[in-house]
Enzyme design. Structure first.
Site, PDB file in Angstrom:
ATOM      1  N   CYS A 273       0.806  -1.215   0.000  1.00 34.86           N
ATOM      2  CA  CYS A 273       0.000   0.000   0.000  1.00 34.86           C
ATOM      3  C   CYS A 273       0.839   1.266   0.000  1.00 34.86           C
ATOM      4  CB  CYS A 273      -0.960   0.006   1.191  1.00 34.86           C
ATOM      5  SG  CYS A 273      -0.379  -0.872   2.634  1.00 34.86           S
TER       6      CYS A 273
ATOM      7  N   CYS B 235      -2.153   3.316   3.474  1.00 34.70           N
ATOM      8  CA  CYS B 235      -2.729   2.273   4.311  1.00 34.70           C
ATOM      9  C   CYS B 235      -3.633   2.869   5.377  1.00 34.70           C
ATOM     10  CB  CYS B 235      -1.630   1.428   4.944  1.00 34.70           C
ATOM     11  SG  CYS B 235      -2.291  -0.082   5.706  1.00 34.70           S
ATOM     12  N   ASP B 236      -4.406   2.000   6.003  1.00 38.56           N
ATOM     13  CA  ASP B 236      -5.567   2.352   6.814  1.00 38.56           C
ATOM     14  C   ASP B 236      -5.422   3.605   7.673  1.00 38.56           C
ATOM     15  OD1 ASP B 236      -6.211  -0.035   5.718  1.00 38.56           O
ATOM     16  OD2 ASP B 236      -6.639  -1.088   7.570  1.00 38.56           O
ATOM     17  N   LYS B 237      -4.497   3.608   8.640  1.00 34.29           N
ATOM     18  CA  LYS B 237      -4.415   4.717   9.596  1.00 34.29           C
ATOM     19  C   LYS B 237      -3.688   5.915   9.025  1.00 34.29           C
ATOM     20  CE  LYS B 237      -6.466   1.853  12.063  1.00 34.29           C
ATOM     21  NZ  LYS B 237      -6.433   0.852  10.990  1.00 34.29           N
TER      22      LYS B 237
ATOM     23  N   CYS C 180      -5.304  -2.669   0.109  1.00 34.67           N
ATOM     24  CA  CYS C 180      -6.273  -3.765  -0.017  1.00 34.67           C
ATOM     25  C   CYS C 180      -7.475  -3.348  -0.859  1.00 34.67           C
ATOM     26  CB  CYS C 180      -6.740  -4.210   1.361  1.00 34.67           C
ATOM     27  SG  CYS C 180      -5.403  -4.783   2.425  1.00 34.67           S
TER      28      CYS C 180
ATOM     29  N   GLU D  50      -7.441  -4.690  15.868  1.00 35.28           N
ATOM     30  CA  GLU D  50      -8.447  -5.274  14.975  1.00 35.28           C
ATOM     31  C   GLU D  50      -8.462  -6.787  15.158  1.00 35.28           C
ATOM     32  OE1 GLU D  50      -7.610  -4.032  10.992  1.00 35.28           O
ATOM     33  OE2 GLU D  50      -8.423  -2.034  11.314  1.00 35.28           O
TER      34      GLU D  50
ATOM     35  N   SER E 265     -11.380  -5.158  11.361  1.00 30.64           N
ATOM     36  CA  SER E 265     -10.842  -4.746  10.077  1.00 30.64           C
ATOM     37  C   SER E 265     -11.972  -4.366   9.144  1.00 30.64           C
ATOM     38  CB  SER E 265     -10.040  -5.897   9.472  1.00 30.64           C
ATOM     39  OG  SER E 265      -9.775  -5.659   8.113  1.00 30.64           O
TER      40      SER E 265
END
Length: 577
Positions: free
Chosen positions: A56, A129-131, A201, A453, A479
């Protein structure tokens, strides 16, 4: 703005570039190849979360170069810097996951400190990525500089046995493997093809959810988030983002002119209608906090409650981010929300135009397969639902995208686990029964610490074919790839003597996502008695270091798990120092 002709009278970079006293500072800039014209121009921070931790982040460095070209073309001087990322897919299922949510704060803090320390005038932030997405947006709003956000793009789907697959399929295959339903060879074959490129993702997990948010909230140029990471067209959006931040700087349009109560509501709409990650219920209040706006988990859930779910994306649906991009992406989704009267059109965006003006330029329409017409949705209410009750006085959140109404009500006896590892071992050993509500506690922001998560556990349940036969609740997180009846963010958390910390095996828990209730069949008197006998929070192994510090500072999930007082208590605006 002409090259070398900027008026820096009111810009932060005047503190490091102008006047005889700043001759030593200018010497450093000459050492890096800048000339007098470069030094005289506005300094634009180009911040990335580039690293080699995961796919990512791996393409952010290249995309940053295109941003810098755009800044230069518009007579700015770009100054590239990097910050950290903790990538959830790699951190998942072990102690490393405690670092994930804390990394959001570290990203915001380090970007803030870099901007302040070097007196940059505006920022283009790239994250993958996520955060890192909310962390970067939080820094923009905290600093209140002219700001443009740029997503690094999603991963391409893998192909396995003639079907598109994502990393979610690999996590769930682990559960099937544990159940003896697939072989070592089959699992190895899937893991090698599931993630075929750079990018985050591919389903509507947290990264793509927050990427959609970046457009809907107005900090990113419309459609900039959609193209997968390997697409060369991303460079065009990156260059346009560099040019756009210079336009915002010239017009003095700042992050808090863009991030308002109305734009936060637009952002919550995009999460609901796409069946996005429950983590948005944590990140939107945190972004609001940086602007001094009251917008907590309940406000987010109110928006979710009356927003139709009409974009068919994994994990609840069929398609991935690449498919959404190919049918018009977020702008077409926003047009459908506008048709339903669910968008505030007067919100300012990174282009310098309002959301309504931007949507007037979009020609695409709902294709009916990936994006349904809002008037004919997949379900009439959003893919994410808020819950409240005597088990969650400060709320909880659950994703229901892809679930029938019958599947959205569950009642059963509690099976209590004191941490995720215990729950995962029990799931592996089939140490649970159909009809139970698995409770994983001591995983909250402070008590974890880090609000982990639970994808390893939920994916194992799905892989065993039990995803719809048990429910799961936690004061931790799930998640964006989680599916099944899984309730997260239960507050107050166990470490703060929330009701989830008082549960015992066999207590009957009822989850009703239709009415928004989460309750345990105990009287107020019984709960009060258990609270009086509570022995205090579970001790953790984190008695020093970053996670100890985080545990001391972090607040509850309802307000976004934030670690500082926010804009309401600030005594200055960075841009005006």
């Amino acid at each position: 703005m002409l090259k070398g002709k900027a008026d820096k009278t009111n810009l932060p970079s005047r503190h490091v570039t102008q006047g005889p006293a700043r001759a030593p500072h200018r010497s450093y800039y000459y050492a890096m190849g800048l000339d007098e014209e470069d030094i005289a121009q506005p300094f634009i921070g180009v911040a990335t979360c580039w690293n080699e931790a995961a796919p990512c982040n791996i393409s952010l460095n290249r995309q940053a170069q295109a941003v810098k070209l755009g800044v230069k073309a518009a007579s700015g001087t770009p100054r590239e810097f990097t910050t950290i990322t903790v990538t959830d897919g790699i951190a998942m299922g072990h102690e490393g996951m405690r670092s994930s949510l804390a990394s959001r704060e570290a990203i915001a803090d380090t970007v803030e400190l870099t901007m302040r320390g070097h007196c940059y005038d505006a920022i283009v932030g790239l994250a993958g990525c996520d955060k890192s997405l909310p962390g970067m947006m939080m820094a923009m709003v905290r600093l209140n500089t002219p700001s443009v956000f740029m997503y690094g793009g999603s991963i391409m789907p893998g192909r396995f046995n003639g079907k598109d697959v994502t990393v979610q399929d690999v996590f769930e295959a682990v559960g099937r493997h544990q159940a003896g339903a697939n072989s070592d060879e089959e699992l190895r074959a899937l893991e090698k093809v599931a993630c075929p490129s750079a990018g985050a993702c591919g389903g509507q997990f947290t990264a793509n959810t927050m990427a959609c948010v970046s457009e809907a909230i107005g900090l990113a140029l419309l459609n900039s988030a959609g193209a997968p990471a390997p697409y060369e067209s991303r460079d065009q959006y990156a260059q346009a983002s560099g040019e756009a931040v210079m336009n915002l700087l010239e017009k003095n349009i700042r992050a808090r002119d863009i991030v308002t109560r109305k734009s936060l509501e637009n952002a919550a709409r995009i999460v609901a209608c796409t069946g996005g990650s429950t983590n948005a219920g944590l990140h939107l209040p945190a972004i609001a906090h940086e602007a001094g706006i009251d917008f907590d988990l309940f406000d987010v859930c109110d928006i979710f409650h009356d927003t139709p779910y009409f974009v068919d994306l994994k994990p609840g649906g069929q398609f991935v981010a690449k498919d959404l991009y190919e049918v018009g992406g977020v702008p077409v989704v926003m047009k459908e929300l506008r048709k339903a009267g669910l968008i505030h059109e007067d919100c300012m965006t990174a282009s310098g135009r309002t959301m309504g003006e931007e949507l007037d330029l979009i020609e695409g329409e709902a294709d009916g397969t990936v994006i349904y017409p809002a008037a004919n949705p997949i379900t009439k209410t959003g893919g994410v639902v808020g819950l409240k009750g005597n088990l969650a006085p400060e709320g909880a959140i659950v994703k229901v995208a892809g679930m029938s109404e019958e599947e959205q009500v569950f009642s059963g006896p509690a099976r209590v686990f004191e941490c995720e590892e215990d729950a995962f071992e029990a799931v592996k050993a089939r140490g649970y029964k159909e009809g139970e509500v698995l409770v994983i506690r001591n995983e909250g922001p402070s008590g974890g610490p880090g609000m982990r998560e639970m994808l390893a556990t939920t994916a194992a349940l799905s892989g065993q074919g039990m995803g719809k036969k048990v429910a799961l609740i936690t004061d931790g997180r799930f998640s964006g790839a989680t599916r099944g009846f899984c309730v997260g963010h239960v507050g107050p958390e166990a470490a703060h003597c929330g009701p989830i910390g008082l549960l015992q095996d066999g207590d009957v828990i009822t989850i009703n996502a239709i009415t928004g209730a989460l309750s345990v069949d105990l009287t107020d008197e019984e709960l009060a008695t258990r609270k009086d006998n509570w022995k205090g929070p579970k001790e953790t192994i984190y008695a020093s270091g970053a996670l100890w510090k985080y545990a001391q500072l972090v607040g509850g999930a309802r307000l976004g798990a934030v670690t500082h007082p926010g804009a309401k208590d600030e005594k200055h605006i960075y841009m005006d120092l």
